[in-house]
Design a protein around this motif. Structure first.
Motif, PDB file in Angstrom:
ATOM      1  N   ARG A  91      -0.679 -42.335 -26.056  1.00 48.13           N
ATOM      2  CA  ARG A  91      -0.976 -42.481 -27.080  1.00 48.13           C
ATOM      3  C   ARG A  91       0.114 -43.441 -28.003  1.00 48.13           C
ATOM      4  O   ARG A  91      -0.019 -43.932 -29.362  1.00 48.13           O
ATOM      5  CB  ARG A  91      -0.434 -41.185 -27.641  1.00 48.13           C
ATOM      6  N   ALA A  92       1.071 -43.462 -27.631  1.00 46.72           N
ATOM      7  CA  ALA A  92       2.349 -44.941 -27.727  1.00 46.72           C
ATOM      8  C   ALA A  92       1.283 -46.537 -27.651  1.00 46.72           C
ATOM      9  O   ALA A  92       1.579 -46.928 -28.508  1.00 46.72           O
ATOM     10  CB  ALA A  92       3.451 -44.439 -26.647  1.00 46.72           C
ATOM     11  N   ILE A  93       0.724 -46.170 -26.497  1.00 51.47           N
ATOM     12  CA  ILE A  93       0.018 -47.339 -26.266  1.00 51.47           C
ATOM     13  C   ILE A  93      -1.126 -47.781 -27.651  1.00 51.47           C
ATOM     14  O   ILE A  93      -1.111 -49.790 -28.560  1.00 51.47           O
ATOM     15  CB  ILE A  93      -0.791 -48.066 -24.950  1.00 51.47           C
ATOM     16  N   LEU A  94      -1.725 -47.047 -27.734  1.00 45.63           N
ATOM     17  CA  LEU A  94      -3.226 -47.003 -28.551  1.00 45.63           C
ATOM     18  C   LEU A  94      -2.374 -47.076 -30.352  1.00 45.63           C
ATOM     19  O   LEU A  94      -2.810 -47.276 -30.871  1.00 45.63           O
ATOM     20  CB  LEU A  94      -3.742 -46.099 -28.875  1.00 45.63           C
ATOM     21  N   ASN A  95      -0.776 -46.775 -30.315  1.00 48.86           N
ATOM     22  CA  ASN A  95      -0.589 -46.554 -31.432  1.00 48.86           C
ATOM     23  C   ASN A  95       1.210 -47.508 -31.877  1.00 48.86           C
ATOM     24  O   ASN A  95       1.735 -47.419 -32.840  1.00 48.86           O
ATOM     25  CB  ASN A  95      -0.020 -44.644 -32.498  1.00 48.86           C
ATOM     26  N   MET A  96       1.228 -48.093 -31.174  1.00 55.11           N
ATOM     27  CA  MET A  96       2.115 -48.571 -31.298  1.00 55.11           C
ATOM     28  C   MET A  96       2.330 -49.948 -32.762  1.00 55.11           C
ATOM     29  O   MET A  96       1.351 -50.517 -33.085  1.00 55.11           O
ATOM     30  CB  MET A  96       2.275 -50.292 -29.481  1.00 55.11           C
ATOM     31  N   LYS A  97       3.683 -49.675 -32.904  1.00 54.37           N
ATOM     32  CA  LYS A  97       3.346 -50.091 -34.277  1.00 54.37           C
ATOM     33  C   LYS A  97       4.756 -51.917 -33.364  1.00 54.37           C
ATOM     34  O   LYS A  97       6.158 -51.729 -33.276  1.00 54.37           O
ATOM     35  CB  LYS A  97       3.705 -49.970 -35.404  1.00 54.37           C
ATOM     36  N   ILE A  98       4.530 -52.961 -33.544  1.00 54.39           N
ATOM     37  CA  ILE A  98       5.008 -53.753 -33.524  1.00 54.39           C
ATOM     38  C   ILE A  98       6.684 -53.645 -34.039  1.00 54.39           C
ATOM     39  O   ILE A  98       7.780 -53.579 -33.548  1.00 54.39           O
ATOM     40  CB  ILE A  98       4.540 -55.475 -32.970  1.00 54.39           C
ATOM     41  N   PHE A  99       6.769 -53.398 -35.356  1.00 51.60           N
ATOM     42  CA  PHE A  99       8.027 -53.545 -35.845  1.00 51.60           C
ATOM     43  C   PHE A  99       8.518 -52.174 -36.312  1.00 51.60           C
ATOM     44  O   PHE A  99      10.315 -52.073 -36.677  1.00 51.60           O
ATOM     45  CB  PHE A  99       7.864 -54.057 -37.364  1.00 51.60           C
ATOM     46  N   ASP A 100       8.189 -51.659 -35.186  1.00 52.50           N
ATOM     47  CA  ASP A 100       8.915 -49.571 -35.839  1.00 52.50           C
ATOM     48  C   ASP A 100       8.229 -48.916 -33.978  1.00 52.50           C
ATOM     49  O   ASP A 100       8.109 -48.790 -34.061  1.00 52.50           O
ATOM     50  CB  ASP A 100       7.944 -49.052 -36.429  1.00 52.50           C
ATOM     51  N   LEU A 101       8.844 -50.210 -32.484  1.00 54.03           N
ATOM     52  CA  LEU A 101       9.249 -49.596 -31.767  1.00 54.03           C
ATOM     53  C   LEU A 101       9.404 -47.691 -31.591  1.00 54.03           C
ATOM     54  O   LEU A 101       8.997 -47.289 -30.605  1.00 54.03           O
ATOM     55  CB  LEU A 101       9.424 -50.255 -30.984  1.00 54.03           C
ATOM     56  N   PHE A 102      10.145 -47.492 -31.994  1.00 59.58           N
ATOM     57  CA  PHE A 102      10.962 -46.184 -32.094  1.00 59.58           C
ATOM     58  C   PHE A 102      10.008 -45.260 -32.220  1.00 59.58           C
ATOM     59  O   PHE A 102       9.479 -44.177 -31.455  1.00 59.58           O
ATOM     60  CB  PHE A 102      12.304 -45.483 -32.309  1.00 59.58           C
ATOM     61  N   GLU A 103       8.890 -45.139 -32.599  1.00 55.38           N
ATOM     62  CA  GLU A 103       7.133 -44.254 -32.471  1.00 55.38           C
ATOM     63  C   GLU A 103       7.276 -44.901 -31.718  1.00 55.38           C
ATOM     64  O   GLU A 103       5.398 -43.823 -31.208  1.00 55.38           O
ATOM     65  CB  GLU A 103       6.251 -45.385 -33.289  1.00 55.38           C
ATOM     66  N   SER A 104       7.073 -46.046 -30.809  1.00 51.29           N
ATOM     67  CA  SER A 104       6.270 -45.724 -29.427  1.00 51.29           C
ATOM     68  C   SER A 104       7.718 -45.541 -28.083  1.00 51.29           C
ATOM     69  O   SER A 104       7.511 -46.681 -27.082  1.00 51.29           O
ATOM     70  CB  SER A 104       6.414 -47.095 -28.625  1.00 51.29           C
ATOM     71  N   ASP A 105       8.614 -44.682 -27.916  1.00 55.14           N
ATOM     72  CA  ASP A 105       9.135 -43.995 -27.005  1.00 55.14           C
ATOM     73  C   ASP A 105       8.908 -43.742 -26.011  1.00 55.14           C
ATOM     74  O   ASP A 105       9.851 -43.986 -24.831  1.00 55.14           O
ATOM     75  CB  ASP A 105      10.398 -43.006 -27.807  1.00 55.14           C
TER      76      ASP A 105
END
Length: 176
Positions: free
Chosen positions: A81-95
């Motif tokens: 899920r983190a890979i598919l929804n990764m936001k390069i400028f908001d890495l806290f979404e990809s914890d």
């Protein structure tokens, strides 16, 4: 150093002391040496296991982080899920990718610096897949602090690659 993470030191000890013998040259002495090393490792492990078991018993009313014991599938689901929804400028979404980002390119540099590293670091690197596997099964992989012990292996090996620094060759040739 009082939780299960200390067990990685036992694996590093075993791998460091282990001596490769080609299959064609295995004899009874090699088998005895292997089981002696295995027994020594188990004896050394008794105290850390006793300490960890005591801590787990004392804190039995406060369960392991996350509550669940087996977190394999949820860790993988969250990583995808983190890979598919990764936001390069908001890495806290990809914890769930923090365990990779924590050491960044040092994962690759450690592999590239493997031959230049001394025997201790080479053998310690063998433990990394076991360490990751254990954390994928029982730990919350998004808690990157659990990966900090890998820094003592990945960073020096990566630096040996970056700086083209070779470790002492006398140590790295013990198997020959």
């Amino acid at each position: 150093m009082t939780n299960e993470t200390i067990f990685i030191l036992l694996v590093v000890y075993f791998f460091y002391q282990f001596r490769w013998v080609p299959l064609k040259k295995i004899n009874s002495r090699n088998v005895v040496d292997f089981f002696t090393l295995l027994g020594r490792t188990i004896l050394i492990a008794l105290l850390p296991f006793a300490i960890a078991a005591s801590i787990r018993y004392i804190t039995r009313d406060r369960p392991h982080l996350g509550g669940d014991i087996i977190l394999w599938s949820s860790n993988w689901q969250m990583i995808w899920r983190a890979i598919l929804n990764m936001k390069i400028f908001d890495l806290f979404e990809s914890d769930y990718l923090f365990f990779i980002l924590l050491f960044s390119v040092f994962w690759l540099y450690a592999l590239l610096g493997y031959r230049k590293s001394g025997l201790f670091l080479q053998r310690a690197l063998w433990m990394v897949p076991l360490f990751l596997l254990a954390h994928f099964i029982t730990g919350k992989i998004n808690e990157s602090r659990q990966m900090i012990p890998l820094g003592f292996i990945l960073i020096p090996m990566g630096m040996s690659f970056i700086l083209s620094k070779e470790f002492d060759k006398r140590e790295s040739n013990l198997d020959r």
